[in-house]
Scaffold this motif. Structure first.
Motif, short mmCIF file in Angstrom:
data_model
loop_
_atom_site.label_atom_id
_atom_site.label_comp_id
_atom_site.label_asym_id
_atom_site.label_seq_id
_atom_site.Cartn_x
_atom_site.Cartn_y
_atom_site.Cartn_z
N PHE A 135 -30.74 14.12 42.24
CA PHE A 135 -30.54 13.88 43.67
C PHE A 135 -29.08 13.95 44.08
N SER A 136 -28.20 13.42 43.25
CA SER A 136 -26.79 13.44 43.63
C SER A 136 -26.18 14.83 43.47
N SER A 137 -26.58 15.55 42.45
CA SER A 137 -25.96 16.87 42.22
C SER A 137 -26.28 17.86 43.33
N MET A 138 -27.47 17.74 43.92
CA MET A 138 -27.79 18.64 45.02
C MET A 138 -26.82 18.44 46.17
N GLN A 139 -26.55 17.20 46.52
CA GLN A 139 -25.67 16.93 47.64
C GLN A 139 -24.20 17.20 47.31
N GLN A 173 -14.62 24.11 47.44
CA GLN A 173 -14.23 23.67 46.11
C GLN A 173 -15.06 24.32 45.01
N LEU A 174 -16.20 24.86 45.36
CA LEU A 174 -17.07 25.59 44.43
C LEU A 174 -17.48 26.90 45.08
N PRO A 175 -17.91 27.87 44.29
CA PRO A 175 -18.39 29.12 44.89
C PRO A 175 -19.55 28.83 45.85
N ARG A 176 -19.67 29.67 46.84
CA ARG A 176 -20.72 29.49 47.86
C ARG A 176 -22.12 29.47 47.25
N SER A 177 -22.30 30.15 46.13
CA SER A 177 -23.63 30.19 45.49
C SER A 177 -24.09 28.80 45.07
N PHE A 178 -23.16 27.87 44.85
CA PHE A 178 -23.54 26.51 44.47
C PHE A 178 -24.22 25.77 45.63
N GLY A 179 -23.95 26.20 46.84
CA GLY A 179 -24.53 25.55 48.00
C GLY A 179 -25.76 26.24 48.56
N ARG A 180 -26.08 27.42 48.03
CA ARG A 180 -27.25 28.15 48.53
C ARG A 180 -28.53 27.42 48.16
N THR A 189 -30.53 23.55 45.06
CA THR A 189 -29.36 24.39 45.34
C THR A 189 -28.95 25.11 44.06
N GLY A 190 -28.09 26.10 44.24
CA GLY A 190 -27.55 26.80 43.08
C GLY A 190 -26.77 25.86 42.18
N GLY A 191 -26.11 24.86 42.78
CA GLY A 191 -25.37 23.87 41.99
C GLY A 191 -26.28 23.06 41.09
N LEU A 192 -27.45 22.72 41.60
CA LEU A 192 -28.43 22.00 40.79
C LEU A 192 -28.88 22.87 39.62
N LEU A 193 -29.12 24.13 39.89
CA LEU A 193 -29.55 25.05 38.85
C LEU A 193 -28.50 25.17 37.75
N TRP A 194 -27.22 25.31 38.14
CA TRP A 194 -26.15 25.40 37.15
C TRP A 194 -25.99 24.08 36.39
N GLY A 195 -26.14 22.98 37.09
CA GLY A 195 -26.04 21.67 36.45
C GLY A 195 -27.13 21.45 35.42
N VAL A 196 -28.35 21.79 35.78
CA VAL A 196 -29.47 21.65 34.84
C VAL A 196 -29.27 22.58 33.65
N ALA A 197 -28.79 23.79 33.90
CA ALA A 197 -28.53 24.72 32.80
C ALA A 197 -27.48 24.15 31.85
N GLY A 198 -26.43 23.54 32.40
CA GLY A 198 -25.40 22.93 31.57
C GLY A 198 -25.94 21.77 30.74
N VAL A 199 -26.76 20.94 31.37
CA VAL A 199 -27.36 19.80 30.66
C VAL A 199 -28.27 20.30 29.54
#
Length: 158
Positions: free
Chosen positions: A16-20, A30-37, A44-54
């Motif tokens: 929930f926090s990573s999406m926001q 501060q991050l590429p626009r794809s993180f906010g798509r 969001t793209g940021g959630l997808l990258w975060g989950v991939a990293g985890v």
């Protein structure tokens, strides 16, 4: 059972926090626009990258290494918060003494933590340094590659 509940709670908070956070940082440049798509509903793209990293960390490192890296990361973030508060002390009307005590306390806790794991799990110190250096390199790459929105490379020092 307690560890499973704590893990589930941590994952829930992360999702929930990573999406926001990703949305706000992408909007601020501060991050590429794809993180906010937005992708797949409210994700969001940021959630997808975060989950991939985890998922990558879970499959590469053991639980002890992940716990050490995340503990050090949290302590470093707390130090950064104290530095930011110090720099904005005139706006926040905070106590310089309390901010300094907080910073020194956090620095002492981080030093003790690193000292402790240096003797019990010396390889963890290397991983922590590797992750910190990697984070700075990724930020520098994003700032200078043009993949982030305008403004990332032009952050003001205050």
């Amino acid at each position: 059972i307690g560890a499973l509940l704590a893990t589930a709670s941590g994952i829930n908070a992360f999702i929930f926090s990573s999406m926001q956070i990703a949305l706000a940082l992408a909007g601020a440049g501060q991050l590429p626009r794809s993180f906010g798509r937005r992708i797949w509903g409210d994700g969001t793209g940021g959630l997808l990258w975060g989950v991939a990293g985890v998922l990558l960390m879970i499959n590469v490192f053991n639980l002890s290494a992940i716990a050490n890296i995340s503990s050090a990361a949290f302590l470093i973030v707390y130090l950064a918060i104290h530095v930011a508060h110090w720099r904005l002390i005139n706006k926040t009307k905070g106590s310089r003494f309390l901010v300094a005590v907080g910073f020194l306390s956090m620095a002492l806790v981080l030093a003790c933590f690193l000292w402790s794991i240096a003797f019990t799990q010396p390889w963890s110190v290397g991983l922590i340094v590797l992750f910190i250096a990697g984070s700075w390199m990724i930020e520098a790459f994003l700032a200078h590659s043009g993949t982030a929105a305008p403004g990332l490379a032009k952050r003001s020092p205050s």
